[in-house]
Design an enzyme around this catalytic site. Structure first.
Site, PDB file in Angstrom:
ATOM      1  CG  ASP A 196     -67.661 -30.578  13.485  1.00  0.00           C
ATOM      2  OD1 ASP A 196     -67.940 -30.061  12.379  1.00  0.00           O
ATOM      3  OD2 ASP A 196     -68.436 -30.534  14.453  1.00  0.00           O
ATOM      4  CG  ASP A 251     -72.833 -32.536  20.622  1.00  0.00           C
ATOM      5  OD1 ASP A 251     -74.042 -32.354  20.378  1.00  0.00           O
ATOM      6  OD2 ASP A 251     -72.110 -31.678  21.165  1.00  0.00           O
TER       7      ASP A 251
END
EC number: 2.5.1.23
Length: 301
Positions: A109, A159
Site C-alpha cells: 500500500d 483492491d
C-alpha cells in the site's frame, strides 16, 4: 464534505449520494490522498478517500469476500503465495489468510497513514491480520513494487481506489500494467481487480474486462449490490474462470480450502454474482475499448 455532518459523494457529474455522519474519528491529508474515518448514521464506521466511500462496517464483508474467494477457489491448486495491492483496511488480507494453504501474503500500500488508521480504528476489518506471521506489509507505490520484485505469486489481488483522473491509481488499470502482473504470476495463477460500478460507470467496468481479457486471454466478471456504494459493484478476474465453477464445486472448495467463517459468499451467491443481467451482458458486445497508458479509462466522477 459539507460541514462536518454530511458527505456528498458524487457518483456521476449529475448525481450524488448523501451520507449523514455522526462523527469524524480521524482525518488527514497525506502526500497521496485525503483520508477520513467516520461513523456514518446508517452504515457505521467507514473509510473515505478523496471523498469516495471505500468501505463501511455495514457491508465491507460482501465486497471483500467477492473480491477474494472466486479467484482463490478457481485456482487449480490451493494458493501458497498471494500479492495484494491496496486494501489498506486489512480486510482483503483477512480473507486471504483464511486459506489453509497460504504461506505468504504480501500486501503493498502506498499510504502508511491508511494502515495506521486501520490498525487503530478498523479492527473489525483486519481482525489482527496485520500481525499474522504470514503477512509481509510493504509501504511503497504498487507500480514501483511490481517493476522491482523478483518473486512470483499464485494470485494477485488489486483492491485499489477507482481510476480517477490525476489519482494514484488510474495507471493500475491499463494493459501495460496487467502485462507486468502477468510476468510475476506463477503458471496457472490468476488476478482479480475491483472494477468500479456497472450502475454508474458501465463503460469502465466493461473496459477493465476487455483489457484483462486482452492480456490474460481468460477473463470473467461478477457484480453485487453494495448499499454503501449506492449501486452495483463489479469485479473482473483474469487467467482463471470462476464463472465456470458450479454451486456445489464452490461449496466443496470452501470446505476444503478455508479455515474460518464467510458471511456472504457461498455456492449460491457465487452463481448469482456471475449471472450478469441481459442489459449488462449486451454492453460486452458493444464496448470494445482497451485501457492503455496513452488512452486510460477514468470513472465519470
Amino acid at each position: 464534505m459539507f460541514g462536518w455532518h454530511w458527505l456528498l459523494e458524487w457518483q456521476t457529474p449529475y448525481e450524488f449520494h448523501g451520507h449523514l455522519i455522526e462523527k469524524v474519528l480521524a482525518e488527514e491529508k497525506t502526500p497521496y490522498q485525503h483520508v477520513t474515518l467516520v461513523e456514518f448514521t446508517r452504515f457505521g464506521k467507514g473509510l473515505i478517500i478523496d471523498g469516495k466511500v471505500q468501505s463501511t462496517l455495514y457491508d465491507e464483508h460482501i465486497y471483500h469476500e467477492l473480491l477474494v474467494h472466486p479467484l482463490l477457489l478457481s485456482l487449480t491448486k490451493p494458493p501458497k503465495s498471494v500479492l495484494i495491492l491496496g486494501g489498506g483496511e486489512g480486510a482483503t488480507l483477512r480473507e486471504v489468510l483464511k486459506y489453509k494453504s497460504v504461506e505468504k501474503a504480501v500486501m503493498v500500500d502506498i499510504d502508511e497513514k491508511v494502515i495506521e488508521f486501520a490498525k487503530k480504528y478498523l479492527y473489525e476489518w483486519h481482525q489482527g491480520a496485520f500481525e499474522d506471521k504470514r503477512t509481509n506489509l510493504v509501504i511503497t507505490d504498487g507500480l514501483k513494487f511490481i517493476k522491482e520484485t523478483k518473486e512470483k505469486y499464485d494470485a494477485i489481488i488489486l483492491d485499489l481506489t477507482d481510476p480517477i483522473k490525476n489519482s494514484t491509481s488510474y495507471m493500475l488499470y491499463t494493459k501495460e500494467f496487467y502485462e507486468k502482473l502477468r510476468e510475476i504470476l506463477n503458471e496457472r495463477g490468476g488476478i482479480v481487480t475491483q472494477a468500479t460500478s456497472p450502475s454508474f460507470s458501465l463503460e469502465v467496468y466493461v473496459t477493465i474486462y476487455n483489457t484483462i481479457k486482452e492480456v490474460f486471454k481468460e477473463a470473467s466478471a461478477s457484480y453485487t449490490y453494495m448499499a454503501s456504494f449506492d449501486g452495483l459493484w463489479g469485479f473482473v478476474y483474469g487467467g482463471v474462470r470462476p464463472d465456470l465453477l458450479s454451486e456445489d464445486e464452490v461449496d466443496s472448495k470452501i470446505n476444503e480450502r478455508i479455515d474460518g467463517q464467510l458471511r456472504f459468499y457461498d455456492g449460491y451467491s457465487h452463481k448469482i454474482s456471475f449471472s450478469l443481467p441481459k442489459n449488462i451482458k449486451s454492453e460486452f458486445q458493444k464496448i470494445t475499448k482497451i485501457s492503455t497508458e496513452k488512452d486510460p479509462i477514468y470513472v465519470p466522477a
